[in-house]
Design an enzyme around this catalytic site. Structure first.
Site, mmCIF file in Angstrom:
data_model
loop_
_atom_site.group_PDB
_atom_site.id
_atom_site.type_symbol
_atom_site.label_atom_id
_atom_site.label_comp_id
_atom_site.label_asym_id
_atom_site.label_seq_id
_atom_site.Cartn_x
_atom_site.Cartn_y
_atom_site.Cartn_z
ATOM 1 N N HIS A 87 0.845 -1.200 0.000
ATOM 2 C CA HIS A 87 0.000 0.000 0.000
ATOM 3 C C HIS A 87 0.877 1.246 0.000
ATOM 4 O O HIS A 87 1.905 1.294 0.684
ATOM 5 C CB HIS A 87 -0.932 0.006 1.218
ATOM 6 C CG HIS A 87 -2.017 1.015 1.081
ATOM 7 N ND1 HIS A 87 -1.815 2.346 1.355
ATOM 8 C CD2 HIS A 87 -3.291 0.904 0.647
ATOM 9 C CE1 HIS A 87 -2.935 3.008 1.113
ATOM 10 N NE2 HIS A 87 -3.846 2.150 0.679
ATOM 11 N N GLU A 150 -3.934 2.133 -7.742
ATOM 12 C CA GLU A 150 -4.334 3.223 -6.840
ATOM 13 C C GLU A 150 -3.392 4.409 -7.027
ATOM 14 O O GLU A 150 -2.331 4.461 -6.393
ATOM 15 C CB GLU A 150 -4.212 2.782 -5.383
ATOM 16 C CG GLU A 150 -5.077 1.636 -4.983
ATOM 17 C CD GLU A 150 -5.379 1.689 -3.483
ATOM 18 O OE1 GLU A 150 -6.558 1.816 -3.141
ATOM 19 O OE2 GLU A 150 -4.443 1.644 -2.672
HETATM 20 C C1 PEP Z 1 -6.710 3.309 -0.096
HETATM 21 O O1 PEP Z 1 -5.988 3.991 0.626
HETATM 22 O O2 PEP Z 1 -6.427 2.138 -0.386
HETATM 23 C C2 PEP Z 1 -7.938 3.918 -0.564
HETATM 24 C C3 PEP Z 1 -8.527 3.386 -1.586
HETATM 25 O O3 PEP Z 1 -8.360 4.993 0.146
HETATM 26 P P1 PEP Z 1 -9.620 5.945 -0.188
HETATM 27 O O4 PEP Z 1 -10.722 5.073 -0.679
HETATM 28 O O5 PEP Z 1 -9.929 6.597 1.114
HETATM 29 O O6 PEP Z 1 -9.140 6.881 -1.239
#
Ligand code: PEP
Length: 237
Positions: A87, A150
């Site tokens: 992450h 992400e």
């Molecule tokens: C994450 O940190 O994996 C994430 C998806 O956070 P958020 O949905 O709060 O953007």
């Protein structure tokens, strides 16, 4: 495979009682609840439909002199099925490198857990390092791996103005990762998730895409109404 919702609670909530209550309200098919390590047992006992996930693990297994760390064997013993790896908050706050993440990925698949490997907009370099050892060390065809794209700027905790990536761009990146893995001679079973500011208002835009197998949800996963609505959408595909 039905679309998956990975609920990443991060370092929330503060007490086991709150965690159990939130778990009760997040207990939907196709949801994977990833609480802090401390609450895994209580949350695991509470969940009847959802699966249990962890937010990290250490690459040494099954036990050893590694203060503060948690192994794949220990997680499996608690009923954990999925593990979030790499992450961006761990990369940024704790200096986790792709070399470390590669080792975590390898131990996760070897131990029969499903990794949820997070990659950011730096995915080409991350994927090359994360997967190269895995491809040499073990036959990856046998394993199920989830890759969550992400982008850093889309994660809600990164800024108050964080906005999700567009579905079109997310699909472009996911196709790029798939092509890169093919070029590395990786024979799938890889599924792809999108994560970053997903909430009940926009989840549908990602879940309806054939290239997207699910979503990784941070902040909205702490709001029972939101996770229920997102789980409902996921059930429709
Ligand atoms: C994450 O940190 O994996 C994430 C998806 O956070 P958020 O949905 O709060 O953007």
């Amino acid at each position: 495979m039905p679309k998956l919702i990975i609920a990443n609670w991060k370092m929330n909530p503060a007490t086991e009682g709150e965690a159990v209550e939130l778990a009760r309200q997040s207990d939907w098919e196709n949801v994977v609840v990833c609480p802090p390590f401390l609450f895994l047992r209580a949350v695991g006992t509470t969940l009847k439909k959802a699966s249990l996930g962890a937010q990290d693990l250490f690459w040494k297994n099954p036990t050893g002199a590694f203060t503060g760390e948690v192994s794949a064997a220990e997680l499996r013993d608690l009923g954990v099925k999925y593990v979030i790896i790499g992450h961006s908050e761990r990369r940024l706050n704790l200096g986790e490198t792709d070399e470390m993440i590669a080792k975590k990925l390898a131990v996760t698949v070897k131990e029969g857990l499903v990794p949820v490997l997070c990659v950011s907009e730096e995915w080409p370099e991350q994927i090359k390092v994360d997967f190269s050892q895995l491809i040499v060390a073990i036959n990856p065809e046998r394993f199920r791996i989830l890759i969550a794209y992400e982008p850093l700027w889309a994660i809600s905790a990164s800024s108050e103005e964080a906005v999700p990536d567009t579905p079109e761009h997310a699909v472009e990146v996911i196709s790029g990762i798939r092509n890169l893995l093919t070029a590395m001679n990786y024979k799938f079973n890889v599924k792809f998730l999108y994560g970053g500011s997903v909430n009940w208002k926009n989840a549908d835009r990602y879940l309806e895409l054939k290239e997207v197998d699910g979503v990784l949800v941070g902040a909205a996963s702490l709001i029972p109404d939101d996770i229920q609505k997102i789980a409902n959408y996921a059930g429709e595909y």
